[in-house]
Design an enzyme around this catalytic site. Sequence first.
Site, mmCIF file in Angstrom:
data_model
loop_
_atom_site.group_PDB
_atom_site.id
_atom_site.type_symbol
_atom_site.label_atom_id
_atom_site.label_comp_id
_atom_site.label_asym_id
_atom_site.label_seq_id
_atom_site.Cartn_x
_atom_site.Cartn_y
_atom_site.Cartn_z
ATOM 1 C CG ASN A 156 -1.529 1.365 1.299
ATOM 2 O OD1 ASN A 156 -1.860 2.049 0.368
ATOM 3 N ND2 ASN A 156 -2.382 1.615 2.543
ATOM 4 C CD1 TRP A 157 4.023 1.190 -2.418
ATOM 5 C CD2 TRP A 157 3.618 1.521 -4.536
ATOM 6 N NE1 TRP A 157 4.554 0.253 -3.158
ATOM 7 C CE2 TRP A 157 4.661 0.535 -4.447
ATOM 8 C CE3 TRP A 157 3.325 2.129 -5.772
ATOM 9 C CZ2 TRP A 157 5.096 -0.173 -5.407
ATOM 10 C CZ3 TRP A 157 4.132 1.424 -6.905
ATOM 11 C CH2 TRP A 157 4.825 0.230 -6.785
ATOM 12 C CE LYS A 158 -0.253 3.498 4.810
ATOM 13 N NZ LYS A 158 -0.604 3.639 5.953
ATOM 14 C CB SER A 215 4.225 -1.626 12.452
ATOM 15 O OG SER A 215 3.574 -0.360 12.595
ATOM 16 C CD GLU A 247 -4.097 -2.121 7.451
ATOM 17 O OE1 GLU A 247 -2.923 -2.212 7.010
ATOM 18 O OE2 GLU A 247 -4.963 -1.363 7.257
ATOM 19 N N GLY A 276 1.870 2.096 10.877
ATOM 20 C CA GLY A 276 2.711 2.976 11.028
ATOM 21 C C GLY A 276 3.444 3.506 12.083
ATOM 22 C CG HIS A 323 -6.302 1.901 4.633
ATOM 23 N ND1 HIS A 323 -5.929 2.946 5.653
ATOM 24 C CD2 HIS A 323 -5.271 1.049 4.713
ATOM 25 C CE1 HIS A 323 -4.650 2.811 6.124
ATOM 26 N NE2 HIS A 323 -4.266 1.195 5.423
ATOM 27 C CD GLU A 372 -3.520 5.659 6.402
ATOM 28 O OE1 GLU A 372 -3.414 5.430 5.152
ATOM 29 O OE2 GLU A 372 -2.527 5.070 7.300
ATOM 30 N N GLY A 388 2.621 -0.957 4.427
ATOM 31 C CA GLY A 388 2.873 0.172 4.128
ATOM 32 C C GLY A 388 4.254 0.792 3.880
ATOM 33 N N GLY A 389 4.842 1.098 5.093
ATOM 34 C CA GLY A 389 6.158 1.944 5.180
ATOM 35 C C GLY A 389 7.138 0.963 4.559
HETATM 36 C C1 PEP Z 1 -1.311 0.418 6.170
HETATM 37 O O1 PEP Z 1 -1.648 1.435 6.371
HETATM 38 O O2 PEP Z 1 -2.120 -0.390 5.603
HETATM 39 C C2 PEP Z 1 0.049 -0.197 6.594
HETATM 40 C C3 PEP Z 1 0.012 -1.636 6.715
HETATM 41 O O3 PEP Z 1 0.744 0.696 7.055
HETATM 42 P P1 PEP Z 1 2.358 0.371 7.586
HETATM 43 O O4 PEP Z 1 2.832 -1.045 7.220
HETATM 44 O O5 PEP Z 1 3.286 1.514 7.690
HETATM 45 O O6 PEP Z 1 2.066 0.480 9.183
#
Ligand code: PEP
Length: 257
Positions: free
Chosen positions: A9-11, A217, A170, A176, A96, A98, A238-239
């Site tokens: 997920n590159w957001k 994370s 999640e 994050g 999601h 967010e 994500g990150g």
């Molecule tokens: C996400 O927001 O879907 C996610 C998994 O982010 P991160 O890995 O950065 O926690």
Amino acid sequence: MSNKYLIANWKMQLSIGESRSLALELAERLASTRTDWSVAVCPSGPALSQVAESVRGSDLLLGAQNSFWEDRGAYTGEVSPANLKELGCSLCLVGHSERREYLGETDEMVGRKVAALLARNIMPVICVGETENERDDGRSEEVIVRQLTSALADADCRSSDGQRLIVVYEPIWMIGSGRTIELEDVTASAQLIRSTLNELCTAAAADRFCTVAYGGSVDAVNLSGFLSCPGIDGALVGGDSLTADNFMGLLEIASRS
Ligand code: PEP
């Protein structure tokens, strides 16, 4: 295609050019990687068409981060499942946290999106999970069941020739944050999601068509732990999906798990 999924997920973290280059590199490296995992990238909306070109002909799947529920009409700023299909999207994130928090996405909207995506043969990647306050109040289970039930309220997932969908657990306080979560808690949530899916879809259909994944994370240190949790067959990242080295490192770990 395997039913185990590693999804990036590159957001809104990359430029269009960066998204295109990263997708090209991942597609190339995936071609020389032995894995039984399905791998997908979800770029931002404006990068979708260029990333679609980068992944064309490769095993790297294209995903969107959002979709509307109508295919056409006066819905300024929205993106239709029909357009996502034209672009070659195989999957799409829905609900999601967010989007729920910043864009007012409700359980009901999530349900409409899931049904619309399934109707277009795009695999919904449904995100569910509790906030830190909900966890502290002992409401995690209630939140997960409510979100999942609403997400599938408009979908026909009881059929024996159903379509695949992914549910990602999640916990919002993990996204994050770099914090840690007990693996027993991840297992308990995965089992809760599985038993809810069994009720909503029938056990046979859920077993055949539903993948449960973890997100929040994920990194090279904790991924194998998450994948060792019974019922977890995927990860949303994500990150750690923003560089080819990190993401391919995660794929290597997943492939060994
Ligand atoms: C996400 O927001 O879907 C996610 C998994 O982010 P991160 O890995 O950065 O926690």
